[in-house]
Design a protein around this motif. Structure first.
Motif, short mmCIF file in Angstrom:
data_model
loop_
_atom_site.label_atom_id
_atom_site.label_comp_id
_atom_site.label_asym_id
_atom_site.label_seq_id
_atom_site.Cartn_x
_atom_site.Cartn_y
_atom_site.Cartn_z
N VAL A 66 0.83 -1.21 0.00
CA VAL A 66 0.00 0.00 0.00
C VAL A 66 0.87 1.26 0.00
CG1 VAL A 66 -2.00 -1.07 1.07
CG2 VAL A 66 -0.21 -0.13 2.53
N PHE A 67 2.05 1.18 0.63
CA PHE A 67 2.95 2.33 0.66
C PHE A 67 3.71 2.46 -0.66
CE2 PHE A 67 2.32 0.92 5.02
CZ PHE A 67 1.89 2.10 5.61
N GLU B 257 4.48 5.65 -5.48
CA GLU B 257 4.39 5.70 -6.95
C GLU B 257 3.43 6.80 -7.40
OE1 GLU B 257 3.22 1.84 -8.19
OE2 GLU B 257 5.09 0.87 -7.55
N GLU B 258 2.36 7.01 -6.65
CA GLU B 258 1.38 8.04 -7.00
C GLU B 258 1.82 9.44 -6.57
OE1 GLU B 258 -2.19 6.68 -5.14
OE2 GLU B 258 -2.58 5.13 -6.65
N GLY B 259 2.99 9.51 -5.91
CA GLY B 259 3.50 10.81 -5.50
C GLY B 259 2.87 11.37 -4.24
N SER C 131 13.43 1.97 -0.85
CA SER C 131 14.32 3.13 -0.97
C SER C 131 13.74 4.36 -0.28
CB SER C 131 14.56 3.45 -2.45
OG SER C 131 13.33 3.72 -3.11
N TYR C 132 12.43 4.44 -0.17
CA TYR C 132 11.79 5.58 0.47
C TYR C 132 11.74 5.45 1.99
CZ TYR C 132 7.79 2.36 0.39
OH TYR C 132 6.99 1.26 0.55
#
Length: 398
Positions: free
Chosen positions: A316-317, A322-324, A345-346
């Motif tokens: 979900v994250f 990806e959707e910013g 990576s985030y």
């Protein structure tokens, strides 16, 4: 080890330790305790204190928790703790451990970990001089108040520990610190690792403009307002708040579902925002808040939560990134972090091992931990260093 491993400049020469130091790791938090132990051994190696047993290569107490085929267990302490100032660390959220019961593999639940904690305490047989329990994630902290005929699990658990002889309890970012009213005559410390979050965020983000015109701290609900205000005050920023509008006619997964998040605060347009909370469970709530912030034209969204439970996994994250909607997620290593989480990576892991070591070292000398609970000076120094580095980089680019 973290980026800073130098010995803290604290003078312990005039203080006598409470007793020989011992640290016991309830299965599930060995990695954290190993890092804490390394700091303590390093710091004490160069001190003048000659108290018996003060300088050791390791302060870890060997414990075992074997299980019978029926699933029952017992606690075995393999090292003498007589006269020790003992610190027992337990991670009740570690779902990676399993045990066999009638040949069936079972994942350990928070209840299993708490029982193991009590077994370790019982295995000490009252021989330790003082026992301090470190529960980074406070057991049953989400069940801290009664609204109907229901149990008060956190209060009962705290009273159980005190009845077993525990002198003090240390936790981080308790869901509601008022639960300590259940044990008013016993030491109870809950602290928000604000300094560690700021330190980690400044390490990974090099171009932040830390002022009220470019940044803002967001509380995702009314319960997190206090920690958001403290975070914002440390950075000199404004605070915004969402409140959860719930459907009280339904109960889903033990709670009333959220209908919508309503925002209170000034404009976030063009600003970097930091969402501050105590935990991320499924992630639905924080992602919805991030979505609303982006709809209000926020620039970057950072999520800082003391505990990343990630009960629905990281998918979900991944989608939110990806959707910013989210740029970075920061949670601490005070509880179990899965390889899946660490691979993102985030995701930024905020190390609390040095902080926990400082707490233990200071308490062992029976001196005040107040400067560690209110790290205003350290935060301001870190901010000044960050802004000075930015200034030098701008001059070099001219």
């Amino acid at each position: 080890m973290s980026d800073s491993v130098k010995t803290e400049k604290v003078d312990y020469s005039a203080s006598i330790p409470m007793g020989p130091l011992g640290i016991a790791a309830v299965p599930g938090c060995e990695a954290l305790v190993e890092r804490v132990d390394a700091y303590l051994a390093m710091w004490r190696k160069d001190r003048d204190n000659e108290f018996a047993g003060y300088k050791k290569d390791s302060y870890v107490i060997d414990v075992d928790l074997p299980r019978f085929g029926s699933g029952e267990a017992k606690g075995v302490v393999n090292t003498s703790v007589r006269g020790d100032d003992l610190y027992i660390v337990a991670d009740v959220t570690n779902y990676s451990l399993t045990y066999k019961m009638y040949g069936i593999e079972n994942c350990m639940s928070p209840d299993d970990h708490f029982q193991n904690l009590k077994r370790v305490i019982a295995g000490c047989m009252g021989k330790a001089k003082r026992i301090t329990v470190i529960l980074p994630f406070l057991y049953e902290s989400r069940q801290h108040k009664r609204s109907a005929r229901e149990s008060l699990d956190c209060a009962v658990a705290l009273q159980e520990l005190v009845a077993m002889g525990v002198s003090s309890i240390i936790t981080f970012d308790a869901h509601d610190p008022r639960v300590q009213n259940a044990i008013p005559m016993t030491g109870f410390e809950t602290t928000v690792p604000t300094y560690q979050f700021i330190k980690a965020l400044l390490r990974v983000e090099k171009d932040l403009q830390i002022d009220a015109s470019h940044m803002m701290v967001i509380s995702p609900d009314e319960g997190a307002v206090g920690r958001a205000i403290y975070f914002a005050n440390m950075l000199g920023l404004d605070v915004g708040m969402f409140y959860k509008r719930r459907d009280y006619t339904k109960i889903v997964d033990g709670k009333n579902p959220i209908v919508a998040h309503e925002f209170l605060g000034t404009s976030v347009e063009g600003k970097d925002v930091i969402i501050v909370d105590d935990m991320i469970a499924s992630g639905d709530s924080v992602i919805d808040v991030a979505k609303q912030l982006k709809a209000r034209k926020a620039r970057k969204v950072f999520v800082c939560a003391s505990f990343g439970l990630f009960t629905k996994g990281m998918g979900v994250f991944d989608k939110a990134v990806e959707e910013g909607l989210i740029d970075r997620i920061l949670t601490t290593n005070a509880i179990y972090q899965s390889p899946e989480t660490l691979s993102r990576s985030y995701y930024v892991s905020v190390d609390l091992s040095k902080y926990i070591a400082l707490l233990i070292d200071t308490m062992n000398h029976d001196t005040t931990i107040e400067p560690l609970l209110s790290p205003t000076d350290r935060i301001q120094r870190r901010l000044a260093e960050y802004k000075e580095r930015q200034r030098k980089e701008r001059e070099e680019q001219k």
